[in-house]
Design an enzyme around this catalytic site. Structure first.
Site, PDB file in Angstrom:
ATOM      1  N   CYS A 380     -24.327  24.329  25.032  1.00  0.00           N
ATOM      2  CA  CYS A 380     -24.408  23.023  25.072  1.00  0.00           C
ATOM      3  C   CYS A 380     -23.889  22.982  23.532  1.00  0.00           C
ATOM      4  O   CYS A 380     -22.321  23.357  22.692  1.00  0.00           O
ATOM      5  CB  CYS A 380     -25.885  22.404  24.522  1.00  0.00           C
ATOM      6  SG  CYS A 380     -25.451  20.462  25.074  1.00  0.00           S
ATOM      7  N   HIS A 516     -26.640  24.089  30.762  1.00  0.00           N
ATOM      8  CA  HIS A 516     -28.235  24.971  30.303  1.00  0.00           C
ATOM      9  C   HIS A 516     -27.911  26.229  31.434  1.00  0.00           C
ATOM     10  O   HIS A 516     -29.734  25.323  32.287  1.00  0.00           O
ATOM     11  CB  HIS A 516     -29.159  24.094  29.857  1.00  0.00           C
ATOM     12  CG  HIS A 516     -29.111  23.061  28.541  1.00  0.00           C
ATOM     13  ND1 HIS A 516     -29.369  23.896  26.663  1.00  0.00           N
ATOM     14  CD2 HIS A 516     -28.276  21.755  28.483  1.00  0.00           C
ATOM     15  CE1 HIS A 516     -29.246  22.456  26.008  1.00  0.00           C
ATOM     16  NE2 HIS A 516     -28.336  21.533  26.995  1.00  0.00           N
ATOM     17  N   GLU A 518     -30.422  28.627  31.143  1.00  0.00           N
ATOM     18  CA  GLU A 518     -31.561  29.015  30.881  1.00  0.00           C
ATOM     19  C   GLU A 518     -32.711  27.857  31.992  1.00  0.00           C
ATOM     20  O   GLU A 518     -33.948  28.626  32.165  1.00  0.00           O
ATOM     21  CB  GLU A 518     -32.225  28.897  29.381  1.00  0.00           C
ATOM     22  CG  GLU A 518     -32.541  27.274  28.416  1.00  0.00           C
ATOM     23  CD  GLU A 518     -30.833  26.398  28.438  1.00  0.00           C
ATOM     24  OE1 GLU A 518     -31.624  25.634  27.856  1.00  0.00           O
ATOM     25  OE2 GLU A 518     -29.913  26.957  28.710  1.00  0.00           O
TER      26      GLU A 518
END
Length: 561
Positions: A380, A516, A518
């Site tokens: 990001c 993102h 993650e």
């Protein structure tokens, strides 16, 4: 009616209600049940999207774009169920729903009150979230005694009364502290916590007693006697080496059997199969090698702000038998002290964030990684930093920046879509007074990967879905100019209009993504980008060690007699 397990907490916050709920859900899932989880948060914010990471930690994003509490991340990492905005409810959202109904006239002129209107809306939201599942776990945020939590506690008290004990179970997480001076465990805090819970009409069925060490049987009997909880349902929840051991600990203590017996689920379950969790624990606790990863952020003093980043890095290492040593570095410190702080790092990760503070430190970290050939992973804002750095120092676009930080930049390589999607391409001023909540690109979106790129090889697919949470984008007017200098646009949006991933063609491993990833990493599966990043960091470690070996040998030879 879906059987419900309510998870409450007492004495102090941060005891681990979310981990406890997720761990129990993991065991029940391993026994063949279709499980979902839900978080009821007592704060009046509609969601945590506008809350400071220093106060609340990470904002976790779901596939449907819901901005939620970080406990939803624990839930999704422990079970296969994918959650939605229905699984995260705040006091603010409950009141917003009730006020909307009142304005529509849904209450037919009645005086709107906490009971029954607020509690009825809470119960409606719970029913909506758990419909279609074999069992639903509902975590109530905060601690018993907090005034903010009272409407939620009253709602679940009503649900017990309406559905009966065979369809509801109260699980209370509390603290049994060890006083070194006295040399003993103290049960009084737990007794008082349960007393507080009982004073509002809730009798716990199970107690999870957090402790630094196993609780002696005598102390368990004492707790059971004074709390009116069966002794077998007083379970010591001791500190363990890593959170992925917790499902196995609770299973060994018989927690799942208590739940299944109480909720009459025996006909739906099989024997627990926790072999996947055993493999996770083995990989975590017995790594063959290690790598050092520098994480350059602006909230690193508060680790919960990057909870999913830390988890995903750990998962990426576990998939390869590698321990990931994380070096948390403030971007501000790099600005003040220089990139020497990155020395010895096998990889550099720049995570998401907002605002100007520390941005130049992130740009410096990206430049260091690019020039030194160190693996770089930008997420990001980490993509924004990499693009700005490349534009300035490779493409020769002096003053290049993001309009988030410099509205007057002559080269706004990162900007709002509304700023660069104009007839002339000129940057137009945005409305600075608009609401911040819910104005970002949020949730899971399709990304098309370019053939032959690093990203395409890592994913092993041509199309992927990743979750987004951002306002600013790669300015498409600079795509061709930066591409001509060696920046590869390896991922684009479904319609091809937005750059989602970038790479550098002449770098060992340099990748940044707008999304993102993650948020979709799990301990059992990992995530392709994090697995690839750790693999590259391991190669970088080997390269540096090989380069240092001749010098070390020469030094030994020089001092030999």
């Amino acid at each position: 009616m879906t059987p419900l397990i309510f998870v409450t907490g007492g004495v102090v916050s941060s005891l681990g209600k979310g981990i406890a709920a997720a761990s129990l859900a993991a065991i029940l899932e391993s026994r063949g049940l279709k499980v979902t989880l839900m978080k009821l948060d007592p704060y009046i914010n509609v969601d945590p999207g506008t809350m400071s990471p220093y106060q609340h930690g990470e904002v976790y994003v779901l596939d449907d774009g819901a901005e939620t509490d970080l406990d939803l991340g624990h839930y999704e990492r422990f079970v296969r169920t994918r959650l939605t905005r229905r699984n995260a409810i705040t006091t603010g959202r409950i009141y917003a729903n009730v006020l909307r109904k009142e304005r529509r006239g849904d209450y037919l002129g009645a005086t709107v009150q906490v009971i029954p209107h607020i509690t009825d809306e809470i119960k409606r939201c719970i029913d909506e979230a758990v419909a279609g599942y074999d069992v639903g776990l509902v975590e109530i945020g905060g601690t018993v005694g907090d005034i903010e939590s009272l409407p939620f506690l009253e709602a679940i008290r009503q649900l017990r009364s309406e559905r009966g004990p065979e369809k509801t179970l109260f699980m209370h997480l509390t603290l049994v502290p060890y006083l070194k001076a006295a040399g003993e465990l103290k049960t009084k805090p737990t007794q008082h916590s349960v007393k507080e819970l009982r004073s509002i009409g809730i009798q716990p069925d199970v107690l999870l007693c957090r402790s630094e060490q196993p609780i002696p049987e005598g102390e368990k009997r004492k707790i059971a006697l004074f709390t009116n909880v069966p002794e077998k349902a007083v379970i010591d929840a001791i500190d363990v080496p890593n959170i992925y051991r917790i499902p196995m600990w609770y299973h060994a203590k018989g927690l799942d059997n208590i739940v299944i017996e109480r909720l009459h689920l025996a006909g739906k379950v099989r024997e627990a199969d926790l072999s996947e969790w055993e493999r996770v624990v083995e990989a975590f606790e017995h790594p063959r090698e290690s790598v050092s990863i520098a994480i350059v952020g602006k909230y690193v003093e508060h680790k919960d702000a990057y909870k999913s980043i830390a988890e995903a890095l750990t998962h990426g290492g576990m998939k390869q038998g590698v321990r990931v040593d994380m070096r948390w570095i403030e971007a501000d410190d790099i600005e003040a002290q220089g990139v020497g702080l990155l020395a010895g790092a096998d990889g550099i990760l720049v995570p998401g964030g907002f605002g100007q503070r520390g941005f130049e430190g992130k740009v410096m970290a990206a430049r260091h990684a690019r020039e030194r050939g160190v693996p770089y992973f930008g997420i990001c804002y980490g993509l924004h930093a990499a693009v700005v750095e490349f534009a300035r120092n490779v493409a020769g676009l002096g003053g290049a920046n993001s309009t988030e930080n410099d509205r007057a930049s002559p080269h706004p390589v990162i900007a709002l879509i509304t700023e660069w999607r104009t007839a002339t391409g000129a940057v137009e001023r945005r409305d600075e007074t608009s609401d911040k909540g819910g104005t970002m690109r949020l949730g899971s979106q399709l990304c098309r990967l370019q053939p032959g790129t690093l990203a395409q090889r890592l994913y092993g697919a041509d199309e992927v879905h990743e979750r987004h949470r951002h306002r600013y984008e790669f300015n498409d007017h600079y795509r061709e100019q930066l591409g001509a200098k060696g920046m590869v646009m390896s991922g684009v949006s479904e319609d091809g209009s937005l750059v989602e991933m970038i790479e550098l063609a002449d770098h060992p491993w340099f990748l940044a993504c707008q999304a993102h990833p993650e948020f979709t990493s799990t301990p059992r599966d990992g995530h392709p980008l994090f697995v690839g990043f750790i693999k590259a960091a391991l190669a970088e470690r080997g390269r540096r060690q090989a380069a240092a070996a001749p010098a070390v040998a020469a030094g030994k030879e020089a001092v030999a007699p």
